[in-house]
Write a protein that holds these residues in place. Structure first.
Motif, mmCIF file in Angstrom:
data_model
loop_
_atom_site.group_PDB
_atom_site.id
_atom_site.type_symbol
_atom_site.label_atom_id
_atom_site.label_comp_id
_atom_site.label_asym_id
_atom_site.label_seq_id
_atom_site.Cartn_x
_atom_site.Cartn_y
_atom_site.Cartn_z
ATOM 1 N N ARG A 9 -9.150 114.992 129.016
ATOM 2 C CA ARG A 9 -8.675 116.244 128.423
ATOM 3 C C ARG A 9 -8.052 115.999 127.047
ATOM 4 N N THR A 10 -7.298 114.931 126.927
ATOM 5 C CA THR A 10 -6.653 114.616 125.653
ATOM 6 C C THR A 10 -7.685 114.360 124.566
ATOM 7 N N LEU A 11 -8.686 113.511 124.871
ATOM 8 C CA LEU A 11 -9.725 113.207 123.889
ATOM 9 C C LEU A 11 -10.569 114.432 123.567
ATOM 10 N N PHE A 13 -9.711 117.673 123.712
ATOM 11 C CA PHE A 13 -8.989 118.650 122.894
ATOM 12 C C PHE A 13 -8.673 118.105 121.505
ATOM 13 N N TYR A 14 -8.608 116.777 121.382
ATOM 14 C CA TYR A 14 -8.415 116.196 120.050
ATOM 15 C C TYR A 14 -9.593 116.572 119.147
ATOM 16 N N PHE A 15 -10.799 116.337 119.618
ATOM 17 C CA PHE A 15 -11.987 116.636 118.812
ATOM 18 C C PHE A 15 -12.223 118.151 118.721
ATOM 19 N N ILE A 17 -9.879 120.570 118.722
ATOM 20 C CA ILE A 17 -8.908 121.131 117.773
ATOM 21 C C ILE A 17 -9.251 120.719 116.342
ATOM 22 N N THR A 18 -9.745 119.485 116.181
ATOM 23 C CA THR A 18 -10.175 119.030 114.850
ATOM 24 C C THR A 18 -11.289 119.934 114.329
ATOM 25 N N TYR A 21 -9.861 123.429 113.399
ATOM 26 C CA TYR A 21 -9.153 123.455 112.117
ATOM 27 C C TYR A 21 -10.107 123.290 110.942
ATOM 28 N N SER A 40 -1.146 127.720 114.795
ATOM 29 C CA SER A 40 -1.038 126.279 115.047
ATOM 30 C C SER A 40 -0.112 125.993 116.227
ATOM 31 N N ALA A 44 -1.203 124.387 119.897
ATOM 32 C CA ALA A 44 -0.537 123.177 120.394
ATOM 33 C C ALA A 44 0.020 123.403 121.799
ATOM 34 N N VAL A 47 -2.866 123.555 124.415
ATOM 35 C CA VAL A 47 -3.410 122.228 124.703
ATOM 36 C C VAL A 47 -2.453 121.429 125.578
#
Length: 216
Positions: A9-11, A13-15, A17-18, A21, A40, A44, A47
């Motif tokens: 989930r972390t990885l 949402f990292y990509f 959200i990138t 944006y 923003s 956050a 997520v």
């Protein structure tokens, strides 16, 4: 398995959200307006909740984030088209220093303290307020500074008289002119107010940029 789910989930949402944006076209936090900042913060929070609640479907987070991105793009479009909307939600710059003198009334109005002003000047490597001819407090909280020239001669700041076809009353008042005077100047140039995209006053002259043109 639970640890793997959190990492995934972390990885993800990292990509995600990138990408979000990149779509919104953001550059840096200091350039975010009120609407951008709110979006923003909400993204956050969504997520963070999704990563913590691994039993919930990720679509419950993806859907509201997509909605926020669409909303932000829509509001950005409206902001470009409507100056009134842009002023209400984005704010406008405030003149803090004029000809080396502090505008205390505007500082109080904006709740901008002397400590804030001195900090901003130090960050620009300015030792004395008298070195500054003009200083504007921008809507994003940054201070834009225009220093005196070498001989400390006063220069006429280009006061915006018309922006997006709208007359700027405060600018007219500052240069001791009236709407009637501005309308006569436009008539002399054979222009209507609706034809002018941007007009500023400097050194006793009006400079115009007409709509659908880059130079006038």
């Amino acid at each position: 398995m639970e640890l793997f789910n959190v990492i995934f989930r972390t990885l993800f949402f990292y990509f995600f959200i990138t990408l979000a944006y990149r779509i919104m076209g953001k550059r840096e936090v200091g350039q975010l307006g009120i609407i951008d900042l709110i979006v923003s913060i909400l993204i956050a929070e969504l997520v963070a909740i999704s990563i913590e609640n691994i039993n919930d479907s990720m679509i419950l987070t993806i859907a509201p984030i997509c909605l926020l991105v669409i909303l932000e793009l829509l509001l950005a479009y409206i902001s470009i088209k409507s100056r009134a909307f842009r002023t209400i939600f984005g704010g406008k710059p405030s003149l803090i220093i004029v000809n080396g003198k502090i505008n205390y009334h505007e500082m109080v109005k904006q709740r901008y303290s002397m400590d804030d002003l001195l900090l901003s000047l130090r960050q620009k490597e300015i030792r004395n307020i008298e070195e500054v001819e003009y200083a504007f407090l921008e809507p994003n909280g940054k201070l834009s500074i225009f220093k005196y020239n070498f001989f400390k001669l006063k220069s006429a700041y280009p006061m915006p008289l018309i922006v997006d076809g709208t007359i700027q009353d405060k600018a007219l008042k500052y240069i001791h002119k009236t709407k009637i005077w501005l309308e006569r100047e436009l008539e002399r140039k054979k222009l209507n107010l609706k034809d002018v995209f941007y007009a500023f006053y400097k050194g006793g002259k009006i400079y115009l940029v007409k709509k659908n043109e880059t130079i006038s």
